[in-house]
Enzyme design. Structure first.
Site, PDB file in Angstrom:
ATOM      1  N   LYS A   1      -7.888  -6.500  -3.408  1.00 60.94           N
ATOM      2  CA  LYS A   1      -6.686  -6.472  -2.556  1.00 60.94           C
ATOM      3  C   LYS A   1      -6.950  -7.342  -1.334  1.00 60.94           C
ATOM      4  CE  LYS A   1      -5.368  -2.771  -0.036  1.00 60.94           C
ATOM      5  NZ  LYS A   1      -4.560  -1.607   0.384  1.00 60.94           N
TER       6      LYS A   1
HETATM    7  C1  R5P Z   1      -4.893   0.849   4.929  1.00 63.61           C
HETATM    8  O1  R5P Z   1      -5.293   1.855   5.435  1.00 63.61           O
HETATM    9  C2  R5P Z   1      -4.954   0.679   3.498  1.00 63.61           C
HETATM   10  O2  R5P Z   1      -5.963  -0.123   3.003  1.00 63.61           O
HETATM   11  C3  R5P Z   1      -3.636   0.304   2.879  1.00 63.61           C
HETATM   12  O3  R5P Z   1      -3.724   0.758   1.571  1.00 63.61           O
HETATM   13  C4  R5P Z   1      -3.288  -1.166   2.865  1.00 63.61           C
HETATM   14  O4  R5P Z   1      -3.317  -1.713   4.153  1.00 63.61           O
HETATM   15  C5  R5P Z   1      -1.936  -1.432   2.202  1.00 63.61           C
HETATM   16  O5  R5P Z   1      -0.918  -0.875   2.933  1.00 63.61           O
HETATM   17  P1  R5P Z   1       0.124  -1.774   3.748  1.00 63.61           P
HETATM   18  O6  R5P Z   1       1.009  -2.435   2.737  1.00 63.61           O
HETATM   19  O7  R5P Z   1       0.850  -0.801   4.597  1.00 63.61           O
HETATM   20  O8  R5P Z   1      -0.650  -2.783   4.538  1.00 63.61           O
END
Ligand code: R5P
Length: 299
Positions: free
Chosen positions: A209
């Protein structure tokens, strides 16, 4: 120590690199990039995460509470998040939220957040692995997610967290999702994200990710031999979030792992459906936004 000003993601000097984004990455024998040599259990779990027809995924991230507490949209997981679960491909959360709020009758695959140890009140990079592999198996995790801070003060520890999780997962057939966390001092550009993603892939993560960047994102995806999904980041206007999803998949992302841009939307169910249309059917963002607005008016 390389000179940052003249160093590309690959570590060489100069800016011209043979990323060849127009040449598809061959995936002989299995639909998913870089995964053909994995064992049956790994492939089966990855096939639950990534839709074998589109080759992509929409993951709903709601693990933010492990560092942020009850942030906007996550105050009541039972009321705000559980109704979204049927509409996404994968749930990404901590074991505490999984056990306390997500009904076990929900059969969506879970990407279990297994790294922890710091909060927004402290240095976020000071994490360790907080879930043992037996508990991941007990929870029927389809993947384990570990945060990595390349270039951060605790880079070494977070890379060790990653490799230990990969080794533990390899023993039982659970893939590892390497998450590129970007420290405050880092720039979210293709050079940094490409460096980070490639390092995580080289260490054996099964998918990654990262964040989308406007410039040269296809270089990030081209140089990464395993699938990349993008995080959504801070809340954007819905149309802008859909455009980001569209651009990312057009430039080689295998989907999204999105939180705030879904659960903080005016109508989260409509937003998640619009995101799915973009990611799986490549619906143009303007059309997906129209779908979103129509669903909002019908609600
Ligand atoms: C953060 O705490 C996590 O890694 C989230 O899963 C990640 O940032 C994805 O969430 P968002 O789309 O809100 O950035």
């Amino acid at each position: 120590m390389p000179d940052e000003q003249t160093t590309t993601p690959g570590g060489d000097t100069g800016e011209s690199k043979a990323f060849s984004p127009d040449i598809p990455f061959e995936t002989p024998g299995f639909f998913l990039r870089g995964s053909a040599s994995l064992d049956w259990g790994m492939k089966n779990r990855l096939s639950r995460i990534f839709n074998p027809k589109s080759g992509r995924t929409v993951m709903l991230a709601f693990d933010h509470g492990y560092i942020m507490g009850p942030t906007t949209g996550l105050e009541r997981i039972d009321l705000n998040i559980v109704p979204l679960c049927d509409h996404v491909d994968v749930l990404m959360c901590t074991r505490g939220i999984l056990r306390s709020c997500v009904p076990p009758s929900c059969t969506k695959p879970v990407a279990l957040r297994v790294s922890a140890g710091a909060t927004i009140l402290k240095d976020l990079s000071y994490e360790h692995v907080g879930v043992d592999i037996e508990d991941a198996v007990r929870l029927n995790a389809a993947a384990m997610a570990v945060q990595v801070y390349v270039g951060g003060e605790h880079e070494h520890d977070t890379l060790e967290n990653l490799t230990k999780t990969i080794d533990a997962g390899n023993r039982v057939g659970i893939p590892t999702l390497g998450v590129t966390a970007v420290g405050r001092e880092m720039v979210r550009d293709a050079r940094y994200l490409g460096l980070s993603c490639r390092i995580i892939a080289e260490l054996g993560a099964h998918y990654i990710k990262t964040y989308y960047c406007e410039k040269d994102f296809e270089q990030v995806t081209s140089a990464c031999p395993v699938p990349i999904v993008i995080a959504g980041g801070k809340k954007l206007p819905e149309l802008d979030a859909l455009k980001m999803c569209y651009n990312a998949v057009q430039q080689g992302a295998a989907g999204v792992d999105m939180g705030r841009n879904i659960f903080q939307a005016d109508n989260p169910v409509a937003m998640v459906k619009a995101v799915c249309a973009v990611v799986h059917e490549l619906t143009p963002p303007a059309d997906a936004y129209q779908m979103y607005q129509d669903m909002c008016h019908q609600a």
